[in-house]
Design a protein around this motif. Structure first.
Motif, short mmCIF file in Angstrom:
data_model
loop_
_atom_site.label_atom_id
_atom_site.label_comp_id
_atom_site.label_asym_id
_atom_site.label_seq_id
_atom_site.Cartn_x
_atom_site.Cartn_y
_atom_site.Cartn_z
N GLU A 357 0.85 -1.19 0.00
CA GLU A 357 0.00 0.00 0.00
C GLU A 357 0.89 1.24 0.00
OE1 GLU A 357 -2.73 -0.03 3.21
OE2 GLU A 357 -3.89 -1.73 2.44
N ASP A 358 1.20 1.76 -1.17
CA ASP A 358 2.00 2.98 -1.35
C ASP A 358 3.38 2.81 -0.67
OD1 ASP A 358 2.73 5.44 -2.23
OD2 ASP A 358 1.66 6.55 -0.68
N ASP A 359 3.59 3.47 0.46
CA ASP A 359 4.90 3.41 1.10
C ASP A 359 4.96 2.35 2.20
OD1 ASP A 359 3.24 4.58 2.93
OD2 ASP A 359 4.45 6.38 3.26
N THR A 360 4.01 1.40 2.23
CA THR A 360 3.94 0.40 3.29
C THR A 360 3.68 -0.97 2.68
OG1 THR A 360 3.03 2.05 4.79
CG2 THR A 360 2.79 -0.27 5.43
N ILE A 361 4.36 -1.99 3.24
CA ILE A 361 4.08 -3.40 2.91
C ILE A 361 3.60 -4.06 4.19
CG2 ILE A 361 4.99 -5.58 2.06
CD1 ILE A 361 7.06 -4.05 0.51
N ILE A 362 2.43 -4.68 4.13
CA ILE A 362 1.83 -5.33 5.29
C ILE A 362 1.93 -6.84 5.09
CG2 ILE A 362 -0.26 -5.63 6.67
CD1 ILE A 362 -1.15 -2.88 5.66
N PHE A 363 2.47 -7.52 6.13
CA PHE A 363 2.60 -8.98 6.11
C PHE A 363 1.65 -9.56 7.15
CE2 PHE A 363 6.64 -7.24 4.75
CZ PHE A 363 6.92 -7.96 3.61
N THR A 364 0.85 -10.57 6.74
CA THR A 364 -0.06 -11.24 7.66
C THR A 364 0.13 -12.74 7.54
OG1 THR A 364 -1.80 -11.21 5.98
CG2 THR A 364 -1.78 -9.40 7.56
N ASP A 365 0.19 -13.39 8.73
CA ASP A 365 0.28 -14.84 8.80
C ASP A 365 1.38 -15.38 7.90
OD1 ASP A 365 -0.33 -17.39 9.65
OD2 ASP A 365 -1.94 -17.67 8.18
N VAL A 366 2.61 -14.86 8.14
CA VAL A 366 3.74 -15.30 7.30
C VAL A 366 4.09 -16.74 7.61
CG1 VAL A 366 4.65 -12.97 7.13
CG2 VAL A 366 5.40 -14.45 8.99
N GLN A 367 4.71 -17.40 6.62
CA GLN A 367 5.09 -18.80 6.76
C GLN A 367 6.56 -18.97 6.44
OE1 GLN A 367 2.93 -21.04 7.96
NE2 GLN A 367 1.44 -19.32 8.09
N THR A 368 7.11 -20.11 6.90
CA THR A 368 8.51 -20.42 6.62
C THR A 368 8.73 -20.42 5.12
OG1 THR A 368 8.58 -21.76 8.62
CG2 THR A 368 10.35 -22.08 7.03
N GLY A 369 9.82 -19.83 4.69
CA GLY A 369 10.15 -19.70 3.27
C GLY A 369 9.80 -18.35 2.71
N SER A 370 9.20 -17.48 3.52
CA SER A 370 8.84 -16.15 3.03
C SER A 370 9.96 -15.14 3.25
CB SER A 370 7.57 -15.66 3.75
OG SER A 370 6.48 -16.51 3.45
N SER A 371 11.13 -15.57 3.69
CA SER A 371 12.24 -14.64 3.92
C SER A 371 12.68 -14.02 2.61
CB SER A 371 13.41 -15.36 4.58
OG SER A 371 13.03 -15.89 5.84
N ALA A 372 12.99 -12.71 2.64
CA ALA A 372 13.44 -11.99 1.44
C ALA A 372 13.98 -10.65 1.88
CB ALA A 372 12.31 -11.82 0.45
N VAL A 373 14.68 -9.96 0.92
CA VAL A 373 15.16 -8.61 1.14
C VAL A 373 14.34 -7.69 0.26
CG1 VAL A 373 17.12 -7.04 1.06
CG2 VAL A 373 17.48 -9.45 1.60
N TYR A 374 13.75 -6.67 0.87
CA TYR A 374 12.94 -5.70 0.16
C TYR A 374 13.71 -4.39 0.05
CZ TYR A 374 9.04 -8.92 0.69
OH TYR A 374 8.24 -10.01 0.62
N GLN A 375 13.62 -3.79 -1.19
CA GLN A 375 14.27 -2.51 -1.43
C GLN A 375 13.21 -1.44 -1.59
OE1 GLN A 375 15.39 -5.27 -3.47
NE2 GLN A 375 16.99 -5.61 -1.93
N CYS A 376 13.44 -0.29 -0.91
CA CYS A 376 12.55 0.86 -1.02
C CYS A 376 13.34 1.98 -1.69
CB CYS A 376 12.06 1.30 0.35
SG CYS A 376 11.20 2.88 0.37
N ASN A 377 12.85 2.48 -2.84
CA ASN A 377 13.50 3.55 -3.60
C ASN A 377 12.57 4.74 -3.62
OD1 ASN A 377 14.49 5.28 -5.70
ND2 ASN A 377 15.73 3.56 -6.42
#
Length: 1268
Positions: A357-377
């Motif tokens: 959502e625009d300048d926000t990422i919302i995570f709900t009920d995450v599961q194993t294997g969802s690990s990642a690196v997010y870049q904000c520009n």
């Protein structure tokens, strides 16, 4: 719903944790080169890129958006275990590697990327030359002449922001051919020089003109600046005269703390620009011909900047929720773009737990294997922001990362932070305990931070102790112990103080510190915030700094910095080095007149101590060459003054400066200034008239100085006339003198006098009239009607009629009364004379200090300045009786144990008939307290008295005064002591008591031999202890002399060591006072001689009271130690033991003798033991005690009939049979009652009375006084 979810996960965002490197995690960029990387073409290029992760990430690069194959570039190397590139430019130019680089770090959990790194070289300097005279273009920062001196700038000549040099108007001095522009490159540390520029100023007249702006041009301009940067605006105006510039903000006030004006108000600089700095700024240039304005419209833009910080890493447990926020601002509003693992998020694999959502990422009920690196520009036209944030999905039990048993140390009253860094997924909950785990810490004074840190805002000593941190989540619990120690603060309790010291002297700065003793203290000194000079004159002590031989360069601010590992304190003080001022210079004489001149000078260096005054001195080379005289003083702020001069003087001046240190050296002399001669302008002072004979008049005066003479030929015109008799003045002129004598004058008549100064150039002013008298003669008459009135026994008053003034024949000084006293009333030939003087015109006077009961004669004389007149007829008076004086002497002539004899002499001044004496006395104890007073009245003819019934060994104080009919006079006092004749008995009793010999337990009734033996034993014990209060007298001979040691038990305070050479009976004893000591070193004894030495105690009038036995001290050539064995304690003890052994042997012999020998004894009696003789007990030094049923048993060999009488037996053994027996009792005086006799009746009578009171050994000891 989304708002509630967002609020729930904000807490997770705030409490984001650092993942330990031993757990799986995506890469994180830890270090990278700046976005704009300007390289030095002479050095290798190093592009940094460092990252962490588990497993360790691999690295790759792009250049200008294209993959950068490092292997294809032999000059490029990537550092091991790192993404940092090192470019070797030794074989290739640096510009070949310019471009935009980006680093990528990846592992199996994600990919992180760096921002774009633009690598480039620094720009060159470009110059241009214009045809106009007043404009030189060069984008540099300095103009230097060919002498490498920077060209001075001013409000007329200044440099613009782009390096151009502007002249508001030109002067002829601006013409030169060496205007050189230097361009400095900070990145390459190089300077480029351009060709010199020549400027010629034409010599044409130019009219003055109002200001006009050279830059900026026109009435207004605009300027854009980015937020956070520095805003610099300039206005340079030309005009004649040179314009003055000022700045204002049209739409508000200038930010005072961020604003500065440079280059003579031509530059306006505002640092750290914000949006509020936008608006219109007005520059105004003015001179006396007009004013001109220029308005600059400032617009503030903003590259993107974080509002709440860059996105932070998320660590989530399976099933948890989280949020990544990339909130930034800018002008214009920036665009936000998301990427995952370096790929735009819209192109990344779909994830149902993720919502953008625009300048926000919302995570709900995450599961194993969802690990990642997010870049904000975040970007706009003025810049961009790039941030990496990973989401790491883990299931880990709680753990505490803070080291176990860590000791935290804080200063009392400081803020204490105790860490409890933890990790776990889900996020652990932290609980704190202190000492025991009975209850959790809660409320004041504790503050609990979300990261687990425990804060105590103001820590106190009571907060010290053991703290336990417990971390728990759904997967586990972990506890860790740490310790808090509270230390005392470090404080400078005595700070250095301001010092003002003279050059060449020493100065000390104090810096006393109080600190916690468990911490190591370090102290250092700074001078002007820098290290002390490397100079041996600076001596750093434990708590001080000493500077010796101070110089002017030592002046400054000295700071004492004291620190421990936890805190520090500092204090500063200034040192001012002062010195006497330098001498003034450049003395100049101006405005020269006949009697004045103006003197001007230049002060010398005052050396940090303000000049308080100047002293002006002069030398008169005409009259006193080489002698300098003080002329005047002027304040220290004055450098010129007018000097009043005298005629006929050759002046040379010099000036001395004075400050708190002292006077400077004299200045160099001024030029000589000669004044013209003139008539005197003053006359001699101090004119007096007096006579030395009865027929003369001496006229005297104080001569004029050479400075007052005003010219050559100084003389004095002396004038006189008799007052009220003569009208004409008698005159005489004299020279080189200070007095004139007029002879043949009448005796003591008044005169009027004048003395006038004259010289070759005229006469002085009219002199004032002085008054005097001709010579005096002795008075011609005596006072009349002389009489005396006796006021009391010591005071009388004398009256007389004053002598007429005519007969005094001089200045009346007063009257003299001569009185004579007959020392004995009936023998007037012994006279005591005294003269009393009464000044002025008197008719009476008091005669004090008279003696009572005396006959006085007196006469009165008048006296003047010449002497005394004839005496009046002699008169007499008598004084009545008074109280007597103090008795002449009071001595103690005979001291006994219970009486003292006092002798005295009558008072020297009896002042009447002695009617008697009063004697008072009272005892004095060892603490000098006085006892009750006894009083005794004595007759007038008595001169001695014996006082009986006094206490033995007691000090008494006596008071004796005499009496007449007028009362008692003052008392004479004396002290004396009764002698210690019972010391022996007291010492013996004390010795027996000390041995615990309880002799009273032994009934010796009817046992005369045992009693005699006991008495002998006690007598031996008493002989061991002398009666003298001196004991244990001994000596030791050493190199320094003979050391005499002793013990003294007496009350007297005056104790001496006396010594005399042996066998020299006619010499006197030498003595040394040793009050209050127990030993004394006799240093005056000569080697090879024998001396008799003793200790003596004396009374208050040096009467001998006690003395020790004499020691014989032999001083050999080589001193050796000698001891009087008879005074040693071990010897006395040995003698006691020998006496005791002899006593025991005597008893044993007596028993053996009683058992057998020539007297037969029955067998049954031989077998019967005598209970009376028991061995001595060794533990208490007592004999075996008798039992109560044996109190009346006879000696062995005797029988006791049933009727209680003693009957002689054939086996009786008695000393009576040998002439040794008798009654066995003692008289009260200690002598035996019984006679030596062999009659049995005597013995029977004695034995028959055994039931009466038995003689006690203690009583027998008391009777030994007659033996001793």
């Amino acid at each position: 719903m989304e708002a509630a979810l967002l609020a729930l996960i904000v807490g997770h965002l705030v409490t984001a944790l650092e993942v330990p490197l031993d757990l799986p995690q995506p890469p994180t960029i830890t270090h990278q080169s700046p976005k704009d990387y300007i390289v030095d073409p002479r050095e290798n290029i190093i592009i940094h890129c460092e990252a962490k992760g588990k497993p360790h990430p691999s690295f790759s690069w792009t250049r200008n958006g294209i993959h950068f194959d490092i292997d294809s570039y032999p000059n490029v190397v990537m550092r091991p275990h790192s993404g940092t590139l090192v470019v070797d430019i030794s074989r290739e130019k640096a510009d070949h590697y310019e471009g935009e680089y980006q680093c990528t770090a990846r592992n199996k959990h994600g990919t992180a990327i760096s921002h774009n790194i633009v690598v480039r070289q620094s720009s060159e300097c470009r110059t241009a030359k214009h045809n106009i005279l007043l404009y030189l273009h060069c984008p540099t920062i300095m103009y230097i002449s060919h002498h490498f001196q920077r060209l001075p700038q001013s409000s007329r000549v200044s440099q613009s922001l782009n390096g151009d040099l502007y002249f508001s108007n030109v002067l002829q001095e601006d013409s030169r051919n060496d205007y050189i522009c230097y361009a400095r490159f900070p990145h390459t540390q190089t300077i480029q020089q351009k060709q010199p520029i020549t400027v010629r100023v034409l010599n044409h007249p130019v009219d003055e003109r109002k200001p006009t702006f050279l830059i900026p041009s026109g009435p207004s301009s605009s300027k854009m600046v980015l937020r956070g940067q520095v805003l610099e605006m300039e206005c340079i105006a030309e005009g004649l005269p040179t314009p003055e510039l000022s700045w204002t903000k049209v739409s508000g006030d200038l930010p005072a703390k961020r604003t500065s004006f440079l280059h003579y108000q031509k530059w306006l600089r505002i640092v750290n620009v914000s949006e509020s700095d936008a608006g219109d700024y007005r520059c105004t240039a003015r001179n006396r011909h007009g004013t001109v304005h220029h308005t600059i419209h400032v617009t503030v833009k903003a590259a993107p900047y974080w509002i709440s910080g860059a996105p932070r890493n998320l660590v989530l447990a399976p099933g948890e929720n989280g949020v990544l926020t990339c909130r930034a601002s800018g002008t214009p509003k920036p665009l936000v773009m998301w990427a995952m693992n370096g790929i735009p998020i819209e192109n990344s694999p779909k994830d149902v737990s993720r919502k953008v959502e625009d300048d926000t990422i919302i995570f709900t009920d995450v599961q194993t294997g969802s690990s990642a690196v997010y870049q904000c520009n975040v970007s706009n036209e003025y810049g961009y922001l790039l941030a990496n944030a990973f989401v790491n999905v883990l299931s880990e039990p709680a753990r505490v990362l803070t080291p176990a048993n860590k000791v935290y140390q804080f200063i009392r009253n400081s803020r204490a932070l105790i860490d409890c860094a933890s990790f776990g997924s889900p996020i652990p909950k932290i609980t704190w305990f202190k000492d025991s785990r009975s209850s959790t810490l809660d409320g004041e004074p504790y503050i609990f931070h979300d990261n687990g840190t425990l804060e105590i805002p103001i820590v106190q000593a009571r907060n010290g102790g053991k703290y336990t941190c417990v971390a728990r989540n759904t997967l586990g619990i972990y506890e860790n112990h740490v310790y808090l120690e509270v230390k005392e603060p470090t404080r400078i309790v005595k700070q250095p103080e301001y010092k003002m010291v003279q050059r060449g002297r020493s100065v000390v700065f104090q810096c006393k510190v109080k600190h916690d003793p468990s911490l190591i203290l370090n102290t250092m000194w700074l001078k002007d915030d820098e290290e002390l000079p490397d100079d041996d004159r600076f001596i750093v002590g434990y708590d001080s700094l000493t500077i010796t031989d101070v110089t002017e360069s030592d002046a400054g601010m000295y700071t004492c910095i004291t620190n421990t590992s936890l805190d520090h304190d500092s204090a500063s003080a200034e040192l001012t080095v002062v010195e006497k001022p330098d001498p003034p210079t450049d003395l100049e004489l101006t405005d020269k007149k006949k009697k004045s001149v103006q003197l001007t000078w230049i002060p010398g260096d005052e050396h940090n101590s303000p000049i308080q005054k100047f002293l002006i001195q002069y030398e008169d080379s005409l009259h006193h060459r080489g002698h300098w005289h003080n002329l005047t003083e002027v304040p220290g702020t004055t450098t010129t003054t007018y000097l009043k001069l005298s005629p006929y003087v050759h002046y040379t001046f010099r000036v001395l400066a004075y400050n708190d240190v002292g006077f400077s050296r004299p200045s160099a002399p001024s030029r000589m200034y000669k004044t013209e001669p003139a008539a005197p302008d003053e006359n001699p002072a101090g004119v007096k008239g007096f006579g030395t004979e009865h027929d003369n008049l001496v006229i005297s005066w104080k001569p004029l100085t050479s400075l007052q003479s005003n010219g050559p030929g100084l003389q004095y015109r002396v004038m006189w006339r008799q007052k009220a008799v003569e009208n004409q003045w008698t005159k005489v002129t004299v020279a080189n003198t200070t007095k004139f004598v007029v002879s043949g004058t009448p005796t003591f008549v008044p005169y009027e006098l004048k003395v006038q100064a004259v010289n070759d150039h005229g006469d002085g002013p009219e002199p004032a009239i002085a008054h005097g008298f001709s010579g005096e003669d002795l008075p011609a008459a005596a006072p009349e009607n002389v009489q005396a009135v006796v006021l009391n026994s010591t005071l009388a008053e004398v009256h007389w009629d004053p002598v007429s003034h005519r007969l005094i024949r001089g200045h009346l000084k007063g009257y003299k009364v001569q009185r004579k006293r007959s020392l004995h009333k009936h023998n007037p030939h012994h006279m005591e004379k005294l003269i009393l003087t009464f000044s002025g015109n008197r008719s009476h006077g008091l005669l004090p200090g008279l003696h009572s009961f005396s006959l006085y004669s007196f006469n009165v004389r008048v006296y003047n300045g010449k002497g005394e007149g004839p005496p009046s007829p002699t008169q007499q008076f008598e004084t009545p009786e008074g109280v007597p004086g103090i008795p002449t002497s009071l001595v103690v002539t005979n001291s006994n144990s219970d009486s003292l004899t006092l002798e005295w002499s009558p008072p020297h001044d009896r002042n009447g008939h002695i009617t008697g004496y009063t004697l008072k006395y009272q005892p004095v104890n060892s603490s000098n307290e006085l006892g009750p007073v006894e009083e005794l009245a004595l007759l007038a003819n008595e001169t001695s008295v014996t006082l009986p019934n006094l206490k033995y060994s007691t000090r008494y104080k006596f008071y004796l005064n005499a009496k007449t009919v007028r009362g008692a006079g003052p008392a004479i006092s004396q002290e004396a002591s009764t002698i210690m004749d019972k010391v022996m008995i007291i010492a013996c009793n004390e010795r027996i008591k000390a041995c615990n010999c309880q002799l009273s337990n032994y009934p010796l009734t009817g046992r005369p031999i045992l009693m005699v033996v006991f008495v002998l034993f006690l007598f031996l014990v008493c002989l061991v202890r002398p009666a003298s209060p001196f004991g244990n007298v001994s000596y030791t001979v050493g190199e320094d002399g003979a050391l005499i040691s002793w013990e003294y038990l007496g009350p007297e305070k005056k104790v001496y060591v006396e010594y005399i050479v042996q066998n020299r009976k006619h010499e006197e004893w030498q003595k040394e006072l040793v009050n209050g000591s127990q030993n004394f070193m006799l240093k005056s004894l000569k080697g090879g001689l024998a001396y008799k030495v003793r200790l003596v105690a004396k009374g208050h009038h040096d009467q001998l009271l006690h003395h020790s036995e004499e020691l014989l001290v032999t001083v050999p050539a080589v001193a050796s130690r000698q001891v009087d064995i008879a005074t040693q304690g071990w010897f006395i003890g040995l003698m006691c033991a020998i006496a005791l052994l002899i006593l025991i042997l005597l008893i044993i012999c007596f028993i053996q003798r009683n058992k057998g020998g020539k007297y037969p004894v029955k067998e049954k009696e031989d077998a019967h033991t005598d209970p009376e003789f028991q061995p001595m007990k060794e533990d208490d030094c007592t004999f075996g005690e008798y039992s109560d049923n044996e109190d009346h048993k006879p000696l062995k060999g005797s029988r006791t009939p049933s009727n209680g009488t003693v009957k002689r037996d054939d086996s009786d053994d008695s000393l009576v049979d040998y002439g040794e027996g008798g009654d066995g009792q003692f008289n009260e005086d200690g002598s035996f009652i019984g006679q030596y006799s062999g009659k049995s009746s005597s013995r029977d009578n004695a034995e028959g009375h055994e039931s009466s009171e038995a003689p006690s050994p203690i009583n027998a000891m008391n009777s030994l006084n007659s033996f001793v």
